[in-house]
Design a protein around this motif. Structure first.
Motif, PDB file in Angstrom:
ATOM      1  N   ASN A   1      -3.584  12.547   6.552  1.00 18.06           N
ATOM      2  CA  ASN A   1      -2.931  11.669   5.575  1.00 18.06           C
ATOM      3  C   ASN A   1      -2.327  10.459   6.289  1.00 18.06           C
ATOM      4  O   ASN A   1      -2.291  10.397   7.530  1.00 18.06           O
ATOM      5  CB  ASN A   1      -1.858  12.431   4.782  1.00 18.06           C
ATOM      6  CG  ASN A   1      -0.781  13.019   5.680  1.00 18.06           C
ATOM      7  OD1 ASN A   1      -0.028  12.307   6.326  1.00 18.06           O
ATOM      8  ND2 ASN A   1      -0.715  14.359   5.723  1.00 18.06           N
TER       9      ASN A   1
ATOM     10  N   GLU B   1       0.801   9.362   6.551  1.00 17.39           N
ATOM     11  CA  GLU B   1       2.014   9.600   7.342  1.00 17.39           C
ATOM     12  C   GLU B   1       1.659  10.165   8.711  1.00 17.39           C
ATOM     13  O   GLU B   1       2.226   9.762   9.739  1.00 17.39           O
ATOM     14  CB  GLU B   1       2.935  10.572   6.584  1.00 17.39           C
ATOM     15  CG  GLU B   1       4.345  10.653   7.155  1.00 17.39           C
ATOM     16  CD  GLU B   1       5.248  11.498   6.271  1.00 17.39           C
ATOM     17  OE1 GLU B   1       5.290  12.729   6.470  1.00 17.39           O
ATOM     18  OE2 GLU B   1       5.887  10.925   5.373  1.00 17.39           O
ATOM     19  N   GLU B   2       0.727  11.085   8.730  1.00 20.93           N
ATOM     20  CA  GLU B   2       0.277  11.686   9.994  1.00 20.93           C
ATOM     21  C   GLU B   2      -0.408  10.631  10.870  1.00 20.93           C
ATOM     22  O   GLU B   2      -0.258  10.640  12.099  1.00 20.93           O
ATOM     23  CB  GLU B   2      -0.690  12.841   9.691  1.00 20.93           C
ATOM     24  CG  GLU B   2      -1.080  13.647  10.928  1.00 20.93           C
ATOM     25  CD  GLU B   2      -2.040  14.782  10.593  1.00 20.93           C
ATOM     26  OE1 GLU B   2      -2.907  15.068  11.445  1.00 20.93           O
ATOM     27  OE2 GLU B   2      -1.910  15.366   9.492  1.00 20.93           O
TER      28      GLU B   2
ATOM     29  N   LEU C   1       0.313   7.421  11.024  1.00 21.42           N
ATOM     30  CA  LEU C   1       1.352   6.582  11.639  1.00 21.42           C
ATOM     31  C   LEU C   1       2.040   7.309  12.798  1.00 21.42           C
ATOM     32  O   LEU C   1       2.360   6.699  13.827  1.00 21.42           O
ATOM     33  CB  LEU C   1       2.386   6.161  10.589  1.00 21.42           C
ATOM     34  CG  LEU C   1       1.894   5.170   9.533  1.00 21.42           C
ATOM     35  CD1 LEU C   1       2.963   4.954   8.473  1.00 21.42           C
ATOM     36  CD2 LEU C   1       1.527   3.835  10.192  1.00 21.42           C
ATOM     37  N   GLU C   2       2.265   8.602  12.627  1.00 18.12           N
ATOM     38  CA  GLU C   2       2.857   9.409  13.703  1.00 18.12           C
ATOM     39  C   GLU C   2       1.939   9.433  14.921  1.00 18.12           C
ATOM     40  O   GLU C   2       2.379   9.322  16.068  1.00 18.12           O
ATOM     41  CB  GLU C   2       3.132  10.834  13.218  1.00 18.12           C
ATOM     42  CG  GLU C   2       4.276  10.926  12.205  1.00 18.12           C
ATOM     43  CD  GLU C   2       4.431  12.336  11.635  1.00 18.12           C
ATOM     44  OE1 GLU C   2       3.636  13.222  12.037  1.00 18.12           O
ATOM     45  OE2 GLU C   2       5.329  12.539  10.797  1.00 18.12           O
TER      46      GLU C   2
ATOM     47  N   VAL D   1       0.168  12.108   0.426  1.00 19.05           N
ATOM     48  CA  VAL D   1       1.449  11.767   1.069  1.00 19.05           C
ATOM     49  C   VAL D   1       1.677  10.256   1.129  1.00 19.05           C
ATOM     50  O   VAL D   1       2.667   9.733   0.620  1.00 19.05           O
ATOM     51  CB  VAL D   1       1.586  12.380   2.483  1.00 19.05           C
ATOM     52  CG1 VAL D   1       2.987  12.093   3.049  1.00 19.05           C
ATOM     53  CG2 VAL D   1       1.283  13.863   2.461  1.00 19.05           C
ATOM     54  N   MET D   2       0.782   9.537   1.784  1.00 18.18           N
ATOM     55  CA  MET D   2       0.906   8.075   1.898  1.00 18.18           C
ATOM     56  C   MET D   2      -0.494   7.485   1.873  1.00 18.18           C
ATOM     57  O   MET D   2      -1.343   7.840   2.704  1.00 18.18           O
ATOM     58  CB  MET D   2       1.620   7.720   3.215  1.00 18.18           C
ATOM     59  CG  MET D   2       1.832   6.227   3.418  1.00 18.18           C
ATOM     60  SD  MET D   2       2.585   5.841   5.043  1.00 18.18           S
ATOM     61  CE  MET D   2       4.245   6.468   4.824  1.00 18.18           C
TER      62      MET D   2
ATOM     63  N   GLN E   1      -0.076   1.747   1.581  1.00 16.35           N
ATOM     64  CA  GLN E   1       1.266   2.001   2.106  1.00 16.35           C
ATOM     65  C   GLN E   1       1.271   2.005   3.642  1.00 16.35           C
ATOM     66  O   GLN E   1       2.214   1.512   4.275  1.00 16.35           O
ATOM     67  CB  GLN E   1       1.798   3.341   1.572  1.00 16.35           C
ATOM     68  CG  GLN E   1       2.115   3.325   0.092  1.00 16.35           C
ATOM     69  CD  GLN E   1       2.484   4.710  -0.436  1.00 16.35           C
ATOM     70  OE1 GLN E   1       1.781   5.690  -0.189  1.00 16.35           O
ATOM     71  NE2 GLN E   1       3.582   4.779  -1.161  1.00 16.35           N
ATOM     72  N   VAL E   2       0.196   2.549   4.213  1.00 16.13           N
ATOM     73  CA  VAL E   2       0.084   2.566   5.676  1.00 16.13           C
ATOM     74  C   VAL E   2       0.037   1.143   6.212  1.00 16.13           C
ATOM     75  O   VAL E   2       0.746   0.788   7.176  1.00 16.13           O
ATOM     76  CB  VAL E   2      -1.175   3.344   6.123  1.00 16.13           C
ATOM     77  CG1 VAL E   2      -1.422   3.138   7.628  1.00 16.13           C
ATOM     78  CG2 VAL E   2      -1.022   4.820   5.811  1.00 16.13           C
TER      79      VAL E   2
ATOM     80  N   LYS F   1       3.338  -0.577   5.995  1.00 10.87           N
ATOM     81  CA  LYS F   1       4.221  -0.061   7.047  1.00 10.87           C
ATOM     82  C   LYS F   1       3.898  -0.722   8.390  1.00 10.87           C
ATOM     83  O   LYS F   1       4.793  -1.092   9.155  1.00 10.87           O
ATOM     84  CB  LYS F   1       4.059   1.453   7.150  1.00 10.87           C
ATOM     85  CG  LYS F   1       5.089   2.145   8.028  1.00 10.87           C
ATOM     86  CD  LYS F   1       6.434   2.242   7.354  1.00 10.87           C
ATOM     87  CE  LYS F   1       7.392   3.079   8.173  1.00 10.87           C
ATOM     88  NZ  LYS F   1       8.751   3.101   7.594  1.00 10.87           N
TER      89      LYS F   1
END
Length: 380
Positions: A16, A18-19, A21-22, A41-42, A46-47, A50
């Motif tokens: 996803n 969020e993962e 970006l991490e 999730v995102m 959105q990514v 960000k």
């Protein structure tokens, strides 16, 4: 798709946004991001938003089954480099990734070139780039007379301490903009931040115009804050030989700056040849001082003290004289200030105390009358 990419590249997969970006935080060396717009999730939009917020410049290739113009336009507005419709042709995708990697490497190279040549805080040239650009200008306009100006804030560390480092950085950026504005009024010129609060600029020389700029700059600086009086110092070297190396040019401007330090009503000075002579003299004294102490070239001279009523000697003051084997007598006003500035004065003080004690001891052994001897002690 991954199988084709893994033949040429190391691939990381995220389930996803969020993962993803991490993962990017954990692996900043990642060269390209392949991004699906629809994820849990995102999502992809959105990514990218960000990434823009965090000012990350990684190339993003969007992959989506939505190949309408509106989606593509929105993806590009969000920072996507490329747009690939599903189903994806793996061979074309590999080629697009390759192109994106090359573009990213070019961007990184330009960023590195910028960082190497520009001051990180103010964005203007750093010392190395300033010197090289000035050298180019002096060579190109060899028949033009230029002035190299060194400029700094008096007691800048005190300002930083009083106002905080952030305010100090704001002041430095403000100065950079002020210098940039000054340069723009000339057809040619260079400028940059050399170190800390030290800025330099090189302009075609017209005394009246340069002094006008200095007066205006000092006025602006003194009114920069109502609660702090900022004083500046300008050292001006009118370059009489455009072929001089940049270190010499900078040093001469620096010597002129030192001339006006701590003077209440003067904030600029022009370089004079005597300034360099003084520097050479100081260096010669510094080079010889340890040998002079070791070889006892420093001699105690006694200036007698007389009792006013009896007109008879009642003591003396010990004065130091340097009897150099080659240069002869060197006056104290030549070497004492140098020793006080470099710390060697403490060694000379101990030397004088010891040698005066030796004199007194000799008189005592000879049965001579002994008078008190005053020995000076440096404030340092």
């Amino acid at each position: 798709v991954c199988a084709h990419l893994e033949k040429e590249y190391y691939v990381l997969e995220a389930s996803n946004g969020e993962e993803a970006l991490e993962m990017l935080d954990q692996h900043p060396q990642i060269g390209v991001m392949l991004l699906d717009l629809h994820m849990p999730v995102m999502d992809g939009f959105q990514v990218m938003e960000k990434l823009q917020d965090e000012k990350k410049t990684i190339p993003v290739i969007v992959m989506t089954a939505q190949n309408d113009t509106e989606t593509e336009e929105r993806a590009l507005q969000c920072g996507a480099l490329d747009f690939v419709s599903k189903p994806v042709n793996p061979h074309i995708l590999v080629r697009r990734v390759h192109n994106a990697m090359i573009r990213n490497q070019m961007i990184i190279l330009k960023q590195m070139e910028y960082l190497v040549s520009h001051d990180e805080l103010t964005g203007i040239y750093n010392r190395s780039k300033l010197f090289s650009k000035t050298r180019e200008m002096l060579d190109l306009y060899s028949n033009t007379t230029f002035a190299f100006i060194r400029f700094d804030i008096d007691k800048f560390r005190l300002y930083n301490s009083a106002m905080g480092e952030n305010e100090g950085n704001k002041l430095l950026c403000y100065i950079a903009k002020l210098i940039e504005k000054t340069i723009n009024s000339y057809e040619m010129g260079t400028y940059g931040r050399v170190d800390a609060d030290v800025f330099c600029l090189c302009l075609p020389y017209t005394q009246e115009k340069i002094l006008e700029h200095i007066a205006r700059a000092q006025n602006i600086m003194s009114n920069y804050r109502d609660d702090y009086d900022i004083q500046t110092s300008f050292g001006i070297y009118v370059i009489d030989d455009n072929s001089l190396n940049m270190e010499t040019i900078f040093t001469r401007a620096s010597l002129a700056t030192d001339e006006c330090k701590n003077l209440y009503d003067i904030n600029y000075a022009f370089y004079r040849d005597e300034m360099s002579d003084s520097i050479h003299e100081v260096q010669e004294i510094t080079n010889d001082m340890k040998a002079a102490l070791r070889e006892e070239q420093f001699v105690v001279y006694l200036q007698p003290k007389y009792h006013i009523k009896t007109d008879q000697p009642c003591g003396a003051e010990a004065l130091v004289r340097w009897v150099h084997p080659k240069k002869g007598m060197i006056k104290p006003n030549k070497f004492i200030p140098v020793f006080e500035s470099n710390g060697f004065i403490a060694d000379l003080d101990y030397y004088m105390w010891e040698h005066v004690c030796q004199l007194i001891s000799g008189w005592i052994k000879n049965g001579d009358e002994v008078y008190p001897i005053s020995v000076n002690m440096s404030r340092v």
